[in-house]
Design a protein around this motif. Structure first.
Motif, PDB file in Angstrom:
ATOM      1  N   VAL A 123       0.855  -1.188   0.000  1.00  0.00           N
ATOM      2  CA  VAL A 123       0.000   0.000   0.000  1.00  0.00           C
ATOM      3  C   VAL A 123       0.890   1.237   0.000  1.00  0.00           C
ATOM      4  CG1 VAL A 123      -1.960  -1.089   1.176  1.00  0.00           C
ATOM      5  CG2 VAL A 123      -0.240   0.098   2.527  1.00  0.00           C
ATOM      6  N   LEU A 124       0.374   2.315  -0.545  1.00  0.00           N
ATOM      7  CA  LEU A 124       1.108   3.576  -0.505  1.00  0.00           C
ATOM      8  C   LEU A 124       1.028   4.183   0.897  1.00  0.00           C
ATOM      9  CD1 LEU A 124       2.744   5.727  -1.986  1.00  0.00           C
ATOM     10  CD2 LEU A 124       0.587   6.779  -2.701  1.00  0.00           C
ATOM     11  N   VAL A 125      -0.173   4.173   1.502  1.00  0.00           N
ATOM     12  CA  VAL A 125      -0.363   4.736   2.841  1.00  0.00           C
ATOM     13  C   VAL A 125      -1.071   3.713   3.720  1.00  0.00           C
ATOM     14  CG1 VAL A 125      -1.352   6.625   4.209  1.00  0.00           C
ATOM     15  CG2 VAL A 125      -0.574   7.072   1.864  1.00  0.00           C
ATOM     16  N   ASP A 126      -0.490   3.445   4.888  1.00  0.00           N
ATOM     17  CA  ASP A 126      -1.091   2.556   5.885  1.00  0.00           C
ATOM     18  C   ASP A 126      -1.590   3.425   7.029  1.00  0.00           C
ATOM     19  OD1 ASP A 126      -1.768   0.714   7.822  1.00  0.00           O
ATOM     20  OD2 ASP A 126       0.151  -0.327   7.803  1.00  0.00           O
ATOM     21  N   ARG A 127      -2.889   3.396   7.268  1.00  0.00           N
ATOM     22  CA  ARG A 127      -3.509   4.287   8.251  1.00  0.00           C
ATOM     23  C   ARG A 127      -3.449   3.822   9.687  1.00  0.00           C
ATOM     24  NH1 ARG A 127      -9.355   6.208   8.057  1.00  0.00           N
ATOM     25  NH2 ARG A 127      -8.890   6.929  10.114  1.00  0.00           N
ATOM     26  N   ASN A 128      -3.081   2.603   9.941  1.00  0.00           N
ATOM     27  CA  ASN A 128      -2.953   2.067  11.306  1.00  0.00           C
ATOM     28  C   ASN A 128      -4.261   1.985  12.080  1.00  0.00           C
ATOM     29  OD1 ASN A 128      -0.175   1.799  10.956  1.00  0.00           O
ATOM     30  ND2 ASN A 128       0.243   3.822  11.807  1.00  0.00           N
ATOM     31  N   HIS A 129      -5.416   1.987  11.416  1.00  0.00           N
ATOM     32  CA  HIS A 129      -6.711   1.798  12.094  1.00  0.00           C
ATOM     33  C   HIS A 129      -7.425   0.651  11.413  1.00  0.00           C
ATOM     34  CE1 HIS A 129      -6.724   5.241  14.705  1.00  0.00           C
ATOM     35  NE2 HIS A 129      -6.440   6.045  13.702  1.00  0.00           N
ATOM     36  N   LYS A 130      -7.108  -0.558  11.811  1.00  0.00           N
ATOM     37  CA  LYS A 130      -7.662  -1.703  11.107  1.00  0.00           C
ATOM     38  C   LYS A 130      -8.756  -2.386  11.918  1.00  0.00           C
ATOM     39  CE  LYS A 130      -3.160  -2.377   9.182  1.00  0.00           C
ATOM     40  NZ  LYS A 130      -2.601  -1.408  10.083  1.00  0.00           N
ATOM     41  N   GLN A 131      -9.776  -2.842  11.200  1.00  0.00           N
ATOM     42  CA  GLN A 131     -10.829  -3.648  11.813  1.00  0.00           C
ATOM     43  C   GLN A 131     -10.524  -5.130  11.618  1.00  0.00           C
ATOM     44  OE1 GLN A 131     -14.022  -1.991   9.484  1.00  0.00           O
ATOM     45  NE2 GLN A 131     -14.831  -0.901  11.251  1.00  0.00           N
ATOM     46  N   TYR A 132      -9.628  -5.435  10.669  1.00  0.00           N
ATOM     47  CA  TYR A 132      -9.299  -6.816  10.336  1.00  0.00           C
ATOM     48  C   TYR A 132      -7.806  -7.044  10.530  1.00  0.00           C
ATOM     49  CZ  TYR A 132     -13.877  -6.927   8.143  1.00  0.00           C
ATOM     50  OH  TYR A 132     -15.218  -6.878   7.920  1.00  0.00           O
ATOM     51  N   PRO A 133      -7.419  -8.289  10.816  1.00  0.00           N
ATOM     52  CA  PRO A 133      -5.997  -8.591  11.036  1.00  0.00           C
ATOM     53  C   PRO A 133      -5.245  -8.742   9.713  1.00  0.00           C
ATOM     54  CG  PRO A 133      -7.293 -10.575  11.324  1.00  0.00           C
ATOM     55  CD  PRO A 133      -8.269  -9.449  11.060  1.00  0.00           C
ATOM     56  N   VAL A 134      -5.084  -7.634   9.026  1.00  0.00           N
ATOM     57  CA  VAL A 134      -4.373  -7.635   7.750  1.00  0.00           C
ATOM     58  C   VAL A 134      -3.271  -6.590   7.845  1.00  0.00           C
ATOM     59  CG1 VAL A 134      -5.939  -5.982   6.645  1.00  0.00           C
ATOM     60  CG2 VAL A 134      -4.650  -7.556   5.234  1.00  0.00           C
ATOM     61  N   LYS A 135      -2.141  -6.893   7.237  1.00  0.00           N
ATOM     62  CA  LYS A 135      -1.047  -5.929   7.262  1.00  0.00           C
ATOM     63  C   LYS A 135      -0.486  -5.765   5.860  1.00  0.00           C
ATOM     64  CE  LYS A 135       2.966  -8.844   8.184  1.00  0.00           C
ATOM     65  NZ  LYS A 135       3.898  -8.415   7.169  1.00  0.00           N
ATOM     66  N   ALA A 136       0.172  -4.655   5.669  1.00  0.00           N
ATOM     67  CA  ALA A 136       0.846  -4.414   4.394  1.00  0.00           C
ATOM     68  C   ALA A 136       2.298  -4.839   4.553  1.00  0.00           C
ATOM     69  CB  ALA A 136       0.764  -2.941   4.028  1.00  0.00           C
ATOM     70  N   ASP A 137       2.754  -5.720   3.665  1.00  0.00           N
ATOM     71  CA  ASP A 137       4.150  -6.149   3.691  1.00  0.00           C
ATOM     72  C   ASP A 137       5.063  -5.021   3.227  1.00  0.00           C
ATOM     73  OD1 ASP A 137       3.820  -9.026   4.444  1.00  0.00           O
ATOM     74  OD2 ASP A 137       2.604  -9.010   2.621  1.00  0.00           O
ATOM     75  N   PHE A 138       4.577  -4.251   2.272  1.00  0.00           N
ATOM     76  CA  PHE A 138       5.331  -3.109   1.755  1.00  0.00           C
ATOM     77  C   PHE A 138       4.435  -1.880   1.876  1.00  0.00           C
ATOM     78  CE2 PHE A 138       6.154  -6.827  -1.078  1.00  0.00           C
ATOM     79  CZ  PHE A 138       7.392  -7.162  -0.590  1.00  0.00           C
ATOM     80  N   LYS A 139       4.956  -0.821   2.489  1.00  0.00           N
ATOM     81  CA  LYS A 139       4.148   0.401   2.623  1.00  0.00           C
ATOM     82  C   LYS A 139       5.039   1.616   2.437  1.00  0.00           C
ATOM     83  CE  LYS A 139       4.185  -0.583   7.497  1.00  0.00           C
ATOM     84  NZ  LYS A 139       3.383  -1.262   8.446  1.00  0.00           N
ATOM     85  N   GLY A 140       4.453   2.629   1.817  1.00  0.00           N
ATOM     86  CA  GLY A 140       5.185   3.864   1.581  1.00  0.00           C
ATOM     87  C   GLY A 140       5.218   4.752   2.801  1.00  0.00           C
ATOM     88  N   LEU A 141       4.068   4.932   3.447  1.00  0.00           N
ATOM     89  CA  LEU A 141       3.949   5.809   4.599  1.00  0.00           C
ATOM     90  C   LEU A 141       2.995   5.167   5.601  1.00  0.00           C
ATOM     91  CD1 LEU A 141       4.404   8.658   5.927  1.00  0.00           C
ATOM     92  CD2 LEU A 141       2.359   9.393   4.703  1.00  0.00           C
ATOM     93  N   SER A 142       3.424   5.119   6.850  1.00  0.00           N
ATOM     94  CA  SER A 142       2.581   4.629   7.924  1.00  0.00           C
ATOM     95  C   SER A 142       2.153   5.843   8.742  1.00  0.00           C
ATOM     96  CB  SER A 142       3.384   3.648   8.782  1.00  0.00           C
ATOM     97  OG  SER A 142       2.536   2.910   9.591  1.00  0.00           O
ATOM     98  N   LEU A 143       0.853   6.011   8.944  1.00  0.00           N
ATOM     99  CA  LEU A 143       0.347   7.229   9.549  1.00  0.00           C
ATOM    100  C   LEU A 143      -0.781   6.901  10.523  1.00  0.00           C
ATOM    101  CD1 LEU A 143       0.639  10.363   9.220  1.00  0.00           C
ATOM    102  CD2 LEU A 143      -1.203  10.219   7.563  1.00  0.00           C
ATOM    103  N   SER A 144      -0.645   7.376  11.745  1.00  0.00           N
ATOM    104  CA  SER A 144      -1.729   7.225  12.721  1.00  0.00           C
ATOM    105  C   SER A 144      -2.641   8.439  12.620  1.00  0.00           C
ATOM    106  CB  SER A 144      -1.157   7.116  14.135  1.00  0.00           C
ATOM    107  OG  SER A 144      -0.447   5.916  14.271  1.00  0.00           O
ATOM    108  N   THR A 145      -3.907   8.181  12.403  1.00  0.00           N
ATOM    109  CA  THR A 145      -4.888   9.260  12.248  1.00  0.00           C
ATOM    110  C   THR A 145      -6.052   8.985  13.188  1.00  0.00           C
ATOM    111  OG1 THR A 145      -6.053   8.058  10.521  1.00  0.00           O
ATOM    112  CG2 THR A 145      -4.322   9.564   9.798  1.00  0.00           C
TER     113      THR A 145
END
Length: 165
Positions: A123-145
């Motif tokens: 993913v380009l942007v990972d928002r860190n607010h997940k309802q499901y146990p899925v993760k991005a192996d490769f991410k451009g930006l991790s952002l807590s919102t």
């Protein structure tokens, strides 16, 4: 509504190149990798990654578009390639933003029904607010919102950027 730019075009290009290198390193022992982009922006991002991979590697890159009904993700997932063309191959499922994880998890579920050699997500942007146990192996930006904030990626013909509103 206030727009706060979180990624400029130059930053998106840099992150795309970095993710392409990570994909190449992960799949360097493969002859081919399938980039499955979730419509619409995920597919555009997959095209950009394919361009970078073609420039830096000798991997055969196959693109496909994944259509998931975001209002009803239990609907059948539509893929622009027949299953035989990605069976027993390395595959990366790609989206622009990982919000709740709903779209990505239903995409993952679809591809788990087909035997794959390797399977990763990007993913380009990972928002860190997940309802499901899925993760991005490769991410451009991790952002807590906050849950009220929204991230949108814009891929225009002239420019690309991501903003928080």
């Amino acid at each position: 509504m206030m727009k706060h730019i979180i990624l400029t075009q130059q930053e998106i290009e840099h992150k795309t190149k970095r993710i392409a290198y990570q994909i190449y390193e992960t799949f360097s022992d493969e002859k081919e990798v399938v980039l499955a982009g979730i419509a619409t922006n995920g597919y555009i991002f997959a095209q950009k990654l394919a361009d970078e991979l073609n420039a830096i590697s000798d991997l055969k890159v196959t693109l496909c578009e994944v259509k998931i009904n975001k209002q009803n993700p239990l609907d059948k997932v539509a893929i622009s390639l027949p299953a035989e063309e990605y069976t027993n191959k390395a595959l990366v499922l790609i989206d622009d933003v990982l919000n709740s994880g709903t779209t990505l998890i239903y995409g993952v579920k679809h591809f788990l029904e087909v035997p794959l050699k390797k399977f990763k997500t990007a993913v380009l942007v990972d928002r860190n607010h997940k309802q499901y146990p899925v993760k991005a192996d490769f991410k451009g930006l991790s952002l807590s919102t906050s849950l009220k904030e929204h991230i949108q990626v814009v891929f225009d013909t002239e420019e690309a950027y991501a903003f928080l509103s």
